[in-house]
Write a protein that holds these residues in place. Structure first.
Motif, mmCIF file in Angstrom:
data_model
loop_
_atom_site.group_PDB
_atom_site.id
_atom_site.type_symbol
_atom_site.label_atom_id
_atom_site.label_comp_id
_atom_site.label_asym_id
_atom_site.label_seq_id
_atom_site.Cartn_x
_atom_site.Cartn_y
_atom_site.Cartn_z
ATOM 1 N N LEU A 30 -3.476 -10.794 -16.088
ATOM 2 C CA LEU A 30 -3.924 -9.400 -16.132
ATOM 3 C C LEU A 30 -5.406 -9.289 -15.759
ATOM 4 C CD1 LEU A 30 -3.204 -6.385 -17.329
ATOM 5 C CD2 LEU A 30 -4.608 -7.217 -19.196
ATOM 6 N N VAL A 31 -6.226 -10.119 -16.359
ATOM 7 C CA VAL A 31 -7.671 -10.092 -16.089
ATOM 8 C C VAL A 31 -7.939 -10.403 -14.615
ATOM 9 C CG1 VAL A 31 -9.876 -11.244 -16.561
ATOM 10 C CG2 VAL A 31 -8.353 -10.621 -18.467
ATOM 11 N N GLU A 32 -7.286 -11.430 -14.088
ATOM 12 C CA GLU A 32 -7.495 -11.813 -12.681
ATOM 13 C C GLU A 32 -7.069 -10.692 -11.732
ATOM 14 O OE1 GLU A 32 -9.187 -14.467 -11.641
ATOM 15 O OE2 GLU A 32 -9.489 -14.919 -13.764
ATOM 16 N N ALA A 33 -5.946 -10.045 -12.017
ATOM 17 C CA ALA A 33 -5.467 -8.952 -11.158
ATOM 18 C C ALA A 33 -6.423 -7.761 -11.203
ATOM 19 C CB ALA A 33 -4.061 -8.532 -11.583
ATOM 20 N N CYS A 34 -6.928 -7.427 -12.382
ATOM 21 C CA CYS A 34 -7.901 -6.336 -12.497
ATOM 22 C C CYS A 34 -9.187 -6.684 -11.749
ATOM 23 C CB CYS A 34 -8.205 -6.024 -13.957
ATOM 24 S SG CYS A 34 -6.871 -5.159 -14.819
ATOM 25 N N ARG A 35 -9.641 -7.918 -11.877
ATOM 26 C CA ARG A 35 -10.858 -8.350 -11.164
ATOM 27 C C ARG A 35 -10.684 -8.217 -9.654
ATOM 28 N NH1 ARG A 35 -12.485 -13.186 -15.156
ATOM 29 N NH2 ARG A 35 -14.050 -12.004 -16.297
ATOM 30 N N LYS A 36 -9.522 -8.629 -9.163
ATOM 31 C CA LYS A 36 -9.255 -8.570 -7.723
ATOM 32 C C LYS A 36 -9.322 -7.123 -7.219
ATOM 33 C CE LYS A 36 -5.877 -10.046 -4.291
ATOM 34 N NZ LYS A 36 -4.576 -10.670 -4.057
ATOM 35 N N ILE A 37 -8.702 -6.208 -7.950
ATOM 36 C CA ILE A 37 -8.675 -4.801 -7.539
ATOM 37 C C ILE A 37 -10.058 -4.159 -7.663
ATOM 38 C CG2 ILE A 37 -7.789 -2.513 -8.160
ATOM 39 C CD1 ILE A 37 -5.141 -3.967 -8.900
ATOM 40 N N LEU A 38 -10.726 -4.374 -8.788
ATOM 41 C CA LEU A 38 -12.006 -3.705 -9.028
ATOM 42 C C LEU A 38 -13.154 -4.323 -8.221
ATOM 43 C CD1 LEU A 38 -11.674 -2.884 -12.815
ATOM 44 C CD2 LEU A 38 -11.503 -1.333 -10.885
#
Length: 162
Positions: free
Chosen positions: A122-130
């Motif tokens: 979850l954290v990695e996916a949010c980082r990628k998008i943001l």
């Protein structure tokens, strides 16, 4: 407060903030505590339940990044992608608790190892998008007690069952 989570695979609480500071490592002997900070933005409290899987993570990422809950200075509601601000993700297993008598029970929560794995995704996916909009994503440590200080511009909290 006892919340019914039947059919849900996760619980997400989103809180608009002016600033937030989370202790991710306590004082240990001679070492000082370690904190992560964000200024204006959003705090996302995350709890995975037993049914959680990769689909759950994907839905949570969509909710965190796309739901229009944050107010701009002009009062318009926008997503974290449009808000000039950052994201703090806090693992919060207690969101999966249910009141039984006078005690809380956490039988619906996911296994700690699987929960940690999903949290990392979850954290990695949010980082990628943001990262595409130059926003910082800070996060807490899964499975640890953490100290949170948050300044809000109104009690602007939303609970989302996923």
């Amino acid at each position: 407060i006892s919340m019914e989570t039947k059919g849900a695979s996760a619980r997400l609480v989103l809180q608009q903030c002016i600033s937030a500071k989370l202790q991710v490592k306590p004082i240990t002997g001679p070492e000082e505590a370690v904190y992560v900070n964000i200024s204006r933005g959003m705090v996302a409290f995350v709890c995975f339940l037993k049914q959680a899987d990769q689909t759950t993570v994907n839905k949570m990422v969509d909710h965190i990044t796309q739901v229009k809950l944050s107010k701009q200075d002009d009062g318009k509601l926008v997503s974290i992608l449009d808000l000039p601000g950052d994201l703090l993700i806090v693992p919060q297993a207690t969101l999966g608790g249910r009141l039984k008598g006078k005690r809380m029970q956490y039988h619906q929560n996911i296994d700690k190892n699987l929960g940690s794995e999903l949290y990392t995704q979850l954290v990695e996916a949010c980082r990628k998008i943001l990262k595409q909009t130059n926003k910082a994503v800070e996060c807490g440590t899964y499975g640890n007690l953490q100290v949170l200080s948050i300044q809000t511009n109104g009690p602007y909290t939303h609970i989302i069952d996923v």
